[in-house]
Design an enzyme around this catalytic site. Structure first.
Site, PDB file in Angstrom:
ATOM      1  N   CYS A   1      -0.879   8.591   7.204  1.00  0.00           N
ATOM      2  CA  CYS A   1      -2.252   8.338   6.797  1.00  0.00           C
ATOM      3  C   CYS A   1      -3.132   8.080   8.016  1.00  0.00           C
ATOM      4  CB  CYS A   1      -2.299   7.130   5.866  1.00  0.00           C
ATOM      5  SG  CYS A   1      -1.519   7.439   4.273  1.00  0.00           S
TER       6      CYS A   1
ATOM      7  N   CYS B   1       0.836  -1.201   0.000  1.00  0.00           N
ATOM      8  CA  CYS B   1       0.000   0.000   0.000  1.00  0.00           C
ATOM      9  C   CYS B   1       0.874   1.255   0.000  1.00  0.00           C
ATOM     10  CB  CYS B   1      -0.934  -0.032   1.216  1.00  0.00           C
ATOM     11  SG  CYS B   1      -2.139   1.300   1.214  1.00  0.00           S
ATOM     12  N   CYS B   2       1.916   1.288   0.858  1.00  0.00           N
ATOM     13  CA  CYS B   2       2.836   2.439   0.876  1.00  0.00           C
ATOM     14  C   CYS B   2       3.555   2.568  -0.463  1.00  0.00           C
ATOM     15  CB  CYS B   2       3.860   2.291   1.996  1.00  0.00           C
ATOM     16  SG  CYS B   2       3.254   2.662   3.640  1.00  0.00           S
TER      17      CYS B   2
ATOM     18  N   CYS C   1      -3.332   4.561   9.650  1.00  0.00           N
ATOM     19  CA  CYS C   1      -2.040   3.979  10.041  1.00  0.00           C
ATOM     20  C   CYS C   1      -1.305   4.813  11.087  1.00  0.00           C
ATOM     21  CB  CYS C   1      -1.166   3.810   8.807  1.00  0.00           C
ATOM     22  SG  CYS C   1      -1.881   2.707   7.593  1.00  0.00           S
TER      23      CYS C   1
ATOM     24  N   CYS D   1       8.114   4.042   5.416  1.00  0.00           N
ATOM     25  CA  CYS D   1       7.156   3.762   4.337  1.00  0.00           C
ATOM     26  C   CYS D   1       7.850   3.347   3.057  1.00  0.00           C
ATOM     27  CB  CYS D   1       6.277   4.979   4.077  1.00  0.00           C
ATOM     28  SG  CYS D   1       7.219   6.433   3.611  1.00  0.00           S
TER      29      CYS D   1
END
Ligand code: SF4
Length: 239
Positions: free
Chosen positions: A203, A119-120, A206, A231
């Site tokens: 985010c 996702c990162c 997170c 990240c």
């Protein structure tokens, strides 16, 4: 494209000691082929103020991952109004995000470290890589005491992760208290999450507030262990 040798950087690291001098050098030598990456944390607030005082035309870019907290959009607009900065807002590739969430779900990052890094990678690393391909250098808000991965970092570095462009970390030697002293003394606008126990802001799903005595980055990906708290923008997980 301007490239620097390690010898030239050693010289810069031994002769330039203050954040303001580093930014002045960046303005004189690399503007407009250099830009500041901002995620609207305390460090970014202080550096943004210093940069505008050195060169009001300096460039700034930021990532809209699609999962940011509202407070970060609020401060983005506050900073835009105060300094007149037109942020270059980077978005992830729509197709990549669609494929990822179709296969792994909207909250994939909680399922495994592998999913979180994916996702990162898609929401942060890919858009940043694209931007950095257009630059000769970038400016970060890294500080040496933020994580164990950063304790060897220097003010001027060759960014081997990004085609050997220059990476300037003007406040690499600053402490958290120095950052706050600067913000207060210069009446710098800052992200309201900082007053709510979020010393490191990422985010929304997170990041959590930290408790008394916890490490400043303990709220980032809090469900993972200490070794994973990056990240991928400043560390290459593939290596
Ligand atoms: S911080 Fe969380 S939501 Fe944001 S890009 Fe990384 S895993 Fe995805």
């Amino acid at each position: 494209m301007t490239k620097f040798t390690q010898k030239e950087l050693d010289e810069l690291n031994s002769t330039i000691n203050s954040a303001q001098d580093a930014l002045k050098w960046a303005s004189d030598n690399l503007h407009p082929r250099i830009a500041k990456a901002s995620s609207f944390g305390a460090e970014d607030a202080a550096i943004t103020d210093m940069m505008i005082k050195v060169n009001p035309e300096f460039r700034f870019f930021t990532l809209d991952t699609g999962r940011l907290p509202q407070a970060t959009y609020d401060i983005m607009d506050d900073v835009r109004k105060k300094y007149g900065i037109k942020f270059e807002v980077l978005f992830p590739d729509t197709i990549e995000v669609q494929q990822m969430v179709r296969e792994k779900g909207m909250n994939l990052f909680y399922d495994s470290v592998e999913n979180r890094k994916l996702c990162c990678e898609i929401r942060k690393v890919h858009p940043t890589n694209k931007m950095l391909q257009t630059l000769d250098g970038w400016i970060t808000g890294l500080r040496r005491d933020q994580t164990s991965n950063r304790n060897e970092a220097k003010m001027f570095e060759i960014d081997t992760q990004h085609d050997d462009i220059l990476k300037i970390n003007p406040i690499i030697n600053w402490t958290w208290d120095q950052v706050w002293d600067y913000i207060k003394e210069n009446n710098v606008p800052y992200n309201k999450l900082l007053d709510k126990g979020y010393p490191s802001i990422g985010c929304e799903p997170c990041t959590r507030a930290i408790k008394d005595g916890e490490d400043l980055r303990a709220g980032r990906w809090w469900w993972e262990n200490e070794g994973h708290k990056e990240c991928g923008l400043h560390i290459d997980y593939k290596k």
